[in-house]
Design an enzyme around this catalytic site. Structure first.
Site, PDB file in Angstrom:
ATOM      1  N   GLU A 110       3.001   6.286  14.832  1.00  0.00           N
ATOM      2  CA  GLU A 110       2.252   5.652  15.928  1.00  0.00           C
ATOM      3  C   GLU A 110       0.926   5.078  15.443  1.00  0.00           C
ATOM      4  OE1 GLU A 110       3.668   4.940  18.663  1.00  0.00           O
ATOM      5  OE2 GLU A 110       5.422   6.190  18.290  1.00  0.00           O
TER       6      GLU A 110
ATOM      7  N   ASP B 214       7.526   2.806  10.603  1.00  0.00           N
ATOM      8  CA  ASP B 214       8.250   3.821   9.825  1.00  0.00           C
ATOM      9  C   ASP B 214       7.844   3.746   8.354  1.00  0.00           C
ATOM     10  OD1 ASP B 214       9.625   4.686  12.082  1.00  0.00           O
ATOM     11  OD2 ASP B 214      11.510   3.682  11.559  1.00  0.00           O
TER      12      ASP B 214
END
Length: 195
Positions: free
Chosen positions: A56, A137
């Site tokens: 995040e 990611d």
């Protein structure tokens, strides 16, 4: 939804250390207990939680949040401007048999007129969102969280009953996040070396 301050401890220290290393302005840290409001899962393992937070924070560090905010503002402005054009177009109303220009009918005509364009824009935004997920990611992976991120993604997909491997075209059109199989494959790819 239950919102409470994250208590002092190892998890809090790990999150604060991560935020500090990225120069993220972390002032307050809360826990949301989603289990009280839905059947969706909460991560349990500390390393998995930190890995998801690293993902995040990757969105923040890579300016995905700002891009999304600006894109939504542009789309909203465009929709209001487009509606104004339709609302003031006597020819459009007359072509559908209306002598007057009722607001509700104008909104209905506008929605149906721009629907094909909305589908294209939605597809494009899904592609951008999916690219952002892969980038976030990769960001978490670059910080050393590939293994706990993999485990957390599998758990979250299983517990939320998400589709793990859908048709690539269907997924690209309908989902803002890539399927689990694609994300895990991207995380497992060796880092590219530049000479």
């Amino acid at each position: 939804m239950c919102l409470m301050r994250l208590p002092d401890g190892e998890l809090r220290l790990k999150i604060e250390k991560l935020a500090s290393s990225l120069q993220f302005p972390l002032n307050k840290l809360f826990v949301v207990d989603g289990s009280t409001r839905s059947s969706h899962s909460n991560c349990k393992d500390e390393e998995e939680i930190v890995a998801v937070i690293a993902h995040e924070l990757g969105h923040w560090k890579l300016n995905h949040t700002m891009f999304t905010f600006v894109a939504v503002q542009i789309l909203s402005f465009s929709q209001f401007g487009g509606y104004t054009l339709v609302r003031n177009s006597k020819d459009l109303f007359q072509s559908f048999g209306f002598d007057t220009q009722p607001v509700l009918i104008g909104l209905f005509l506008f929605q149906h007129t721009v629907m094909p364009l909305q589908r294209v824009v939605s597809f494009a935004l899904n592609l951008v969102s999916r690219a952002f997920e892969f980038q976030a990611d990769a960001f978490a992976k670059s910080l050393g969280y590939s293994t706990p991120l993999r485990v957390a993604l599998v758990k979250l997909h299983e517990e939320n009953l998400s589709a793990m491997n859908t048709d690539p075209w269907y997924s690209a059109y309908h989902y803002s996040h890539p399927p689990l199989v694609e994300r895990l494959a991207a995380i497992d790819e060796p880092d590219k070396k530049t000479d």
